[in-house]
Design a protein around this motif. Structure first.
Motif, PDB file in Angstrom:
ATOM      1  N   VAL A   3     -12.661   7.048  -2.032  1.00 63.26           N
ATOM      2  CA  VAL A   3     -11.665   6.004  -1.758  1.00 63.26           C
ATOM      3  C   VAL A   3     -10.265   6.619  -1.665  1.00 63.26           C
ATOM      4  O   VAL A   3     -10.015   7.677  -2.220  1.00 63.26           O
ATOM      5  CB  VAL A   3     -11.705   4.926  -2.870  1.00 63.26           C
ATOM      6  N   CYS A   4      -9.403   5.927  -0.956  1.00 60.73           N
ATOM      7  CA  CYS A   4      -7.979   6.265  -0.929  1.00 60.73           C
ATOM      8  C   CYS A   4      -7.226   5.081  -1.514  1.00 60.73           C
ATOM      9  O   CYS A   4      -7.481   3.945  -1.149  1.00 60.73           O
ATOM     10  CB  CYS A   4      -7.494   6.512   0.493  1.00 60.73           C
ATOM     11  N   LEU A   5      -6.322   5.352  -2.432  1.00 62.30           N
ATOM     12  CA  LEU A   5      -5.513   4.317  -3.055  1.00 62.30           C
ATOM     13  C   LEU A   5      -4.112   4.398  -2.473  1.00 62.30           C
ATOM     14  O   LEU A   5      -3.466   5.442  -2.546  1.00 62.30           O
ATOM     15  CB  LEU A   5      -5.476   4.509  -4.576  1.00 62.30           C
ATOM     16  N   TYR A   6      -3.671   3.299  -1.865  1.00 60.36           N
ATOM     17  CA  TYR A   6      -2.353   3.231  -1.247  1.00 60.36           C
ATOM     18  C   TYR A   6      -1.499   2.212  -1.979  1.00 60.36           C
ATOM     19  O   TYR A   6      -2.003   1.288  -2.598  1.00 60.36           O
ATOM     20  CB  TYR A   6      -2.459   2.778   0.216  1.00 60.36           C
ATOM     21  N   SER A   7      -0.189   2.379  -1.862  1.00 62.43           N
ATOM     22  CA  SER A   7       0.750   1.386  -2.359  1.00 62.43           C
ATOM     23  C   SER A   7       1.822   1.177  -1.301  1.00 62.43           C
ATOM     24  O   SER A   7       2.059   2.035  -0.457  1.00 62.43           O
ATOM     25  CB  SER A   7       1.380   1.835  -3.674  1.00 62.43           C
ATOM     26  N   ILE A   8       2.466   0.055  -1.368  1.00 60.28           N
ATOM     27  CA  ILE A   8       3.449  -0.326  -0.377  1.00 60.28           C
ATOM     28  C   ILE A   8       4.850   0.082  -0.844  1.00 60.28           C
ATOM     29  O   ILE A   8       5.153   0.030  -2.032  1.00 60.28           O
ATOM     30  CB  ILE A   8       3.344  -1.840  -0.107  1.00 60.28           C
ATOM     31  N   CYS A   9       5.677   0.508   0.105  1.00 64.90           N
ATOM     32  CA  CYS A   9       7.085   0.808  -0.148  1.00 64.90           C
ATOM     33  C   CYS A   9       7.912  -0.081   0.771  1.00 64.90           C
ATOM     34  O   CYS A   9       7.614  -0.180   1.962  1.00 64.90           O
ATOM     35  CB  CYS A   9       7.416   2.267   0.150  1.00 64.90           C
ATOM     36  N   GLU A  49      11.295  -3.187   6.550  1.00 65.18           N
ATOM     37  CA  GLU A  49      10.485  -2.026   6.900  1.00 65.18           C
ATOM     38  C   GLU A  49       9.520  -1.784   5.754  1.00 65.18           C
ATOM     39  O   GLU A  49       9.905  -1.755   4.589  1.00 65.18           O
ATOM     40  CB  GLU A  49      11.363  -0.796   7.092  1.00 65.18           C
ATOM     41  N   VAL A  50       8.251  -1.634   6.087  1.00 64.53           N
ATOM     42  CA  VAL A  50       7.224  -1.449   5.079  1.00 64.53           C
ATOM     43  C   VAL A  50       6.429  -0.196   5.416  1.00 64.53           C
ATOM     44  O   VAL A  50       6.024  -0.008   6.555  1.00 64.53           O
ATOM     45  CB  VAL A  50       6.273  -2.675   5.044  1.00 64.53           C
ATOM     46  N   THR A  51       6.238   0.669   4.413  1.00 60.54           N
ATOM     47  CA  THR A  51       5.417   1.857   4.614  1.00 60.54           C
ATOM     48  C   THR A  51       4.325   1.887   3.547  1.00 60.54           C
ATOM     49  O   THR A  51       4.463   1.286   2.488  1.00 60.54           O
ATOM     50  CB  THR A  51       6.246   3.158   4.522  1.00 60.54           C
ATOM     51  N   LEU A  52       3.253   2.584   3.861  1.00 62.65           N
ATOM     52  CA  LEU A  52       2.185   2.798   2.889  1.00 62.65           C
ATOM     53  C   LEU A  52       2.280   4.220   2.362  1.00 62.65           C
ATOM     54  O   LEU A  52       2.461   5.159   3.126  1.00 62.65           O
ATOM     55  CB  LEU A  52       0.813   2.581   3.530  1.00 62.65           C
ATOM     56  N   LYS A  53       2.143   4.356   1.075  1.00 61.02           N
ATOM     57  CA  LYS A  53       2.208   5.663   0.426  1.00 61.02           C
ATOM     58  C   LYS A  53       0.864   5.940  -0.229  1.00 61.02           C
ATOM     59  O   LYS A  53       0.304   5.076  -0.911  1.00 61.02           O
ATOM     60  CB  LYS A  53       3.316   5.648  -0.622  1.00 61.02           C
ATOM     61  N   THR A  54       0.332   7.129  -0.026  1.00 63.76           N
ATOM     62  CA  THR A  54      -0.917   7.518  -0.667  1.00 63.76           C
ATOM     63  C   THR A  54      -0.638   7.807  -2.140  1.00 63.76           C
ATOM     64  O   THR A  54       0.188   8.646  -2.467  1.00 63.76           O
ATOM     65  CB  THR A  54      -1.521   8.763   0.003  1.00 63.76           C
ATOM     66  N   ILE A  55      -1.357   7.098  -2.996  1.00 58.92           N
ATOM     67  CA  ILE A  55      -1.210   7.287  -4.441  1.00 58.92           C
ATOM     68  C   ILE A  55      -2.264   8.259  -4.954  1.00 58.92           C
ATOM     69  O   ILE A  55      -1.976   9.160  -5.728  1.00 58.92           O
ATOM     70  CB  ILE A  55      -1.333   5.941  -5.190  1.00 58.92           C
ATOM     71  N   GLU A  56      -3.485   8.081  -4.511  1.00 65.01           N
ATOM     72  CA  GLU A  56      -4.604   8.925  -4.940  1.00 65.01           C
ATOM     73  C   GLU A  56      -5.641   8.945  -3.837  1.00 65.01           C
ATOM     74  O   GLU A  56      -5.821   7.965  -3.129  1.00 65.01           O
ATOM     75  CB  GLU A  56      -5.213   8.371  -6.227  1.00 65.01           C
ATOM     76  N   GLN A  57      -6.303  10.092  -3.704  1.00 69.63           N
ATOM     77  CA  GLN A  57      -7.327  10.222  -2.675  1.00 69.63           C
ATOM     78  C   GLN A  57      -8.518  10.984  -3.257  1.00 69.63           C
ATOM     79  O   GLN A  57      -8.350  11.988  -3.944  1.00 69.63           O
ATOM     80  CB  GLN A  57      -6.746  10.981  -1.480  1.00 69.63           C
TER      81      GLN A  57
END
Length: 84
Positions: free
Chosen positions: A15-21, A3-11
């Motif tokens: 731009v929006c910066l996402y990282s994977i969980c 299972e993979v989710t995207l988490k917002t790191i900075e907005q």
């Protein structure tokens, strides 16, 4: 199946910066990176350069021409469930 989710790191407006969980983890891979290298004297200069580059991208936006297309991306992804 992972299972993979995207988490917002900075907005920002630019731009929006996402990282994977992975597998329901609350901590993203970017946060794991920060925790691993934040106080590592050996990589302090490299760590600072990476963070500075990310700060500039967040402030000014990401230019598509600065990113390369991964040709084999699909072949490198295992079965996964993506949740955004």
């Amino acid at each position: 199946m992972k299972e993979v989710t995207l988490k917002t790191i900075e907005q920002s407006d630019n731009v929006c910066l996402y990282s994977i969980c992975f597998d329901g983890s609350e901590q993203s891979e970017f946060e794991n990176f920060l925790a691993t290298f934040k106080d590592n004297g050996k990589y302090n200069r490299d760590f600072s350069i990476i963070l500075l580059a990310l700060e500039k991208i967040i402030a000014k936006g990401a230019l598509e021409r600065l990113f390369r297309i991964e040709k084999n991306l699909i072949t490198n992804i295992e079965s996964a469930t993506f949740t955004i």
